[in-house]
Design a protein around this motif. Sequence first.
Motif, PDB file in Angstrom:
ATOM      1  N   SER A  96       0.845  -1.195   0.000  1.00  0.00           N
ATOM      2  CA  SER A  96       0.000   0.000   0.000  1.00  0.00           C
ATOM      3  C   SER A  96       0.884   1.250   0.000  1.00  0.00           C
ATOM      4  O   SER A  96       2.119   1.166   0.045  1.00  0.00           O
ATOM      5  N   ASN A 170      -7.045  -2.132   0.758  1.00  0.00           N
ATOM      6  CA  ASN A 170      -6.838  -0.760   1.236  1.00  0.00           C
ATOM      7  C   ASN A 170      -6.576  -0.747   2.744  1.00  0.00           C
ATOM      8  O   ASN A 170      -7.365  -0.193   3.515  1.00  0.00           O
ATOM      9  N   ASN A 181      -7.653   5.760  -0.044  1.00  0.00           N
ATOM     10  CA  ASN A 181      -6.359   5.271   0.430  1.00  0.00           C
ATOM     11  C   ASN A 181      -5.569   6.412   1.066  1.00  0.00           C
ATOM     12  O   ASN A 181      -6.092   7.518   1.258  1.00  0.00           O
TER      13      ASN A 181
END
Length: 493
Positions: A96, A170, A181
């Motif tokens: 991420s 996410n 995000n």
Amino acid sequence: MSKLRFVLSLLFSTAICFSLPPIAARGGHSDYIHAVLGDGNSSLYGTARHLFSQEEPRPSLELTRGYMTNGDLEKAMKDFTKRCSKISRLYSIGKSVNGFPLWVIEISDKPGVLEAEPAFKYVGNVHGDEPVGRELLLRLANWICDNYEKDPLAQMIVENVHLHILPSLNPDGFTARKRNNANNVDLNRDFPDQFFPVNENLGLRQPETRAIMTWLSENRFTASATLHGGALVANFPWDGTEDKRKYYYPCPDDETFRFLAKIYSKSHRNMSLSKEFEEGITNGASWYPIYGGMQDWNYIHGGCFELTLEISDNKWPPASELPTIWEYNRMSMLNLVASLVKTGVHGRIFSVDEGKPLPGLVVVKGINYTVKAHQAYADYHRLLAPGQKYEVTASSPGYKPKTTTVWLGENDAVTADFILIPEASSGGKLRRSICDCSSCGQPLLTRFFAETNNGITFALVVVVAFLCFLLQRRMRFNLWKQRQSSRRSSITV
């Protein structure tokens, strides 16, 4: 001597024909608008459906109590693959924005091994404030692990499908308890769009989006589903329209998508009873159009039939309700994966001259969509709505296409293997094998009668034709045995 050499060559080709393994059918490989549906049930955001054009209020820390943190989820996934190492493996497809791994569990009787089987993926927590999916997906993995040796449905999935589970796309949004995000981007508006030139710059896409796109370029998924929250409905393509207006906009496989959506809604405790969505399903564009969505991109660019599943009216229900929500969705989640094995047309594409797999294309008459056979095993998996007759054509560069007609019954998949004949070479000669028994002996007989009246030669030709006939019978007998040992219909063309 030339005639003798010709006859010997003919007999040698026939011998090769019998030495090849039989080719038979095999068994089962941005505009931001969000809706929250209320139909009388309690909801975090009220009991009526609202459209929001901005970020919603964050749920309180107290409300999130009982949900797994990202650290808890990572540990649970690692513990799972240790406990169920025989049928699972853990891998990451990227990270991420804040560097948290995007962990995936693969479940199969041969995890990590390439097989001629369909693959299915579940993705949860696309929006950070919709955490129910990540909880349910880990419960799904554990249920399959606990039951695959005693439950027929779980066993079918483990033995015939490669199931990939990404509980959280996410994780940063989940930590912040926000929809977007860490870069404040809605991941379900970040994919290339078919109608408008948005998100075309690869360098500007979010790392989570790029991870999904790379994942699909490296793995061939037959179907998939993402788990969302805020409504109770199974959503299918198209998600947008050419003029941005709201109306039913069907994709080429609209009938198949409706069938898949109904599998989920009708297996659910109450989704199909919806008063807002007939049968608990909806075309995305008829609900509210979105652009840059993951669902349409999967279908267009990934060759993957994806549904968007809204599984809870309440985006962030109390953790005490999770066991009930799981039980309401359990059979839906299992039946959707099992549909890859129980319905549709599946098979492989072979070359007649060497029996080698051919990476080709499969199209269905009347449906403007092409399914690619795998590069290595040349297996294809074409999902179709049951109860109909379909004309299926397989093709591969340098070979003549071949067509067959199949009838799909309810819960009755068909296996159709295609054996393709090479096209004429530049010199005008066919690169075909003597084993192409659909025309076996016909050009040879003409040649023999033109050159000789030798009765012995004619007798040899008759013998060769008879041997080809026996070969066809052997292939048909093998197919018959497979049909008797399996409920799936199988044909070879």
